[in-house]
Write an enzyme that holds these catalytic residues in place. Structure first.
Site, mmCIF file in Angstrom:
data_model
loop_
_atom_site.group_PDB
_atom_site.id
_atom_site.type_symbol
_atom_site.label_atom_id
_atom_site.label_comp_id
_atom_site.label_asym_id
_atom_site.label_seq_id
_atom_site.Cartn_x
_atom_site.Cartn_y
_atom_site.Cartn_z
ATOM 1 N N ASP A 79 0.824 -1.209 0.000
ATOM 2 C CA ASP A 79 0.000 0.000 0.000
ATOM 3 C C ASP A 79 0.860 1.263 0.000
ATOM 4 O O ASP A 79 2.025 1.226 0.412
ATOM 5 C CB ASP A 79 -0.868 0.043 1.269
ATOM 6 C CG ASP A 79 -1.962 -1.019 1.269
ATOM 7 O OD1 ASP A 79 -1.962 -1.876 0.366
ATOM 8 O OD2 ASP A 79 -2.803 -0.976 2.182
ATOM 9 N N HIS A 230 3.760 -2.300 3.107
ATOM 10 C CA HIS A 230 3.800 -0.934 2.576
ATOM 11 C C HIS A 230 5.118 -0.732 1.835
ATOM 12 O O HIS A 230 6.185 -0.922 2.442
ATOM 13 C CB HIS A 230 3.654 0.078 3.720
ATOM 14 C CG HIS A 230 2.315 -0.007 4.400
ATOM 15 N ND1 HIS A 230 2.018 -0.980 5.327
ATOM 16 C CD2 HIS A 230 1.187 0.743 4.249
ATOM 17 C CE1 HIS A 230 0.761 -0.815 5.732
ATOM 18 N NE2 HIS A 230 0.233 0.220 5.099
HETATM 19 ZN ZN ZN Z 1 -2.423 3.145 3.354
#
Ligand code: ZN
Length: 448
Positions: A79, A230
């Site tokens: 993400d 991430h």
């Molecule tokens: Zn996020």
């Protein structure tokens, strides 16, 4: 004939071992062949095609359903990118493993770094979206704002791709902060709302080693699933090579996910494959029947309970779970108990009020229990003491070469001592139990 059967039986384990070895060698060779120049790569074992309209919400961190993965299959997701400094390193690590992932890109990041979006696509990963501005707490925003965030995010990533193609209709809400309005809007747009099956806390201020540990521990607990990472975090860059290496060592396989299109039909699946662990009769039901209200005084008869009081028959259990399952896969209908038939209310309108004595627990019950435990303790202690003393006596008689005849003077105290010891052991807990109505005898038993 018999000899050949036995020969066959003896040979079989080796045959199985050889076949097993060949299979694993073949699997390794396949993964190395899949990733030329990287013999230690985990590779991508298969690609699944999913239809967002058929399965609009997935991820057991929030929902009952998740991707239709087999045991030890993992889907990698990243993400918040693209952020060149770290996203490029993540892409390099994945390339060295020929591992394909899904990237949930932020619209504003995509506009600032359109080349980064194209890099993700050109490396063969799935490009998905993660809102325009990554607002925290989208569940508290007015629905109009949330819609705008989702639509602008898609528009920015589409613009960054620059070839007229749109990102995959996969959406992850920042912080997974969804609400019913967002879920309904996403479904109406044909978007698949992705939660995850486990995070590795790589957005927190933890070490890369901790990210690695959490990823592996949580994966081991679920056995398969969607890993949330991430690609804008240095600790993720540091942890990822070790995660991929360990996944391979432990026999996990990477699965790539792409959306269905008119020329690419969805991978055929059975409904239960979308549950992390399909329910079986070993899965307990998650709700108990309602507790009836007792009335000790009042009418001599009570109304027969309505069917609605017995809510284990509720058939929408599965339907509710599919929206907010909180990670607990439930059967579409409770498996137990079987359907029971109650007489129609008209034939049996009232039942006698249960007598108060049914609910009365005699005060002496506790003491009876204590006394019996104490007696048990005493008799066990006595038995053990007798064993020990007779063993001692036997030892003595062997050592001193004496026959069975023992002088009554020495045998007397030895035989009586355990009895008195037993009595002491029994009376002590009983006295304590009287003072403090519980559990002392447990300590007494443990001391043995
Ligand atoms: Zn996020």
């Amino acid at each position: 004939m018999i000899a050949s059967v036995f020969g066959e039986l003896r040979r079989r384990p080796w045959t199985a071992l050889c076949v097993g070895l060949l299979t694993s060698v073949a699997a390794q060779a396949a993964s190395a062949a899949d990733c030329p120049g990287h013999p230690d790569a985990i590779g991508t074992s298969r690609t699944i095609v999913v239809d967002p309209r058929a399965h609009p919400i997935i991820g057991t961190m929030q929902y009952a359903k998740t991707l239709p993965l087999a045991d030890r299959e993992v889907v990698l997701t990243f993400d918040d990118g693209p952020l060149p400094k770290y996203s490029n390193q993540i892409l390099d690590i994945l390339a060295a493993h020929c591992a394909r992932a899904t990237f949930f890109l932020v619209g504003r990041q995509a506009s600032g770094n359109p080349e980064g979006v194209r890099k993700v696509r050109d490396a063969g990963h799935t490009v998905a979206t993660h809102s325009q501005n990554h607002p925290t707490g989208m569940d508290r925003l007015p629905l109009d704002r949330s819609r705008q965030e989702i639509e602008q995010g898609i528009a920015s990533v589409t613009a960054a791709l620059g070839d007229g193609t749109a990102p995959a209709p996969f959406l992850r809400i920042p912080g997974l902060r969804v609400n019913d309005g967002i879920e309904e809007f996403a479904a109406s747009k044909g978007l698949q709302l992705w939660s995850a099956d486990f995070p590795a806390d790589d957005w927190r201020d933890v070490s890369a080693n901790r990210v690695y540990e959490l990823a592996m521990q949580r994966l081991e607990r679920k056995g398969k699933g969607i890993l949330l990472l991430h690609d804008i975090q240095p600790r993720t860059v540091a942890a990822l090579p070790r995660i991929l290496h360990e996944l391979k060592v432990r026999g996990y396989r990477i699965v790539h996910v792409v959306p269905a299109t008119p020329d690419r039909p969805a991978t055929p699946t059975e409904p239960q494959q979308w549950l992390l662990h399909p329910p079986s009769e070993m899965v307990a039901i998650s709700r108990w029947p309602k507790v009836p209200k007792f009335a000790f005084a009042g009418p001599a008869a009570l109304p027969v309970p309505a069917l609605s009081d017995l809510d284990w028959h509720t058939t929408d259990l599965g339907a509710r779970a599919s929206r907010r399952g909180r990670g607990v896969p439930l059967p579409p209908a409770a498996l137990w108990p079987r359907q029971t038939t109650l007489p129609p209310a008209s034939t049996l309108a009232a039942l006698p009020v249960p007598a108060r004595s049914i609910f009365k627990i005699p005060e002496s019950a506790g003491m009876t229990l204590l006394a019996s435990s104490a007696r048990q303790a005493a008799s066990t202690a006595q038995a053990r003491a007798t064993e020990v003393s007779s063993a001692k006596l036997a030892g003595k008689s062997r050592r001193h070469g004496r026959a069975a005849a023992q002088p009554p003077a020495s045998a007397g105290p030895a035989a009586q001592a355990p009895q008195s010891a037993g009595r002491t052991a029994a009376s002590k807990p009983a006295v304590q139990a009287k003072r403090n109505g519980r559990s002392v005898r447990v300590a007494g038993l443990k001391k043995r």
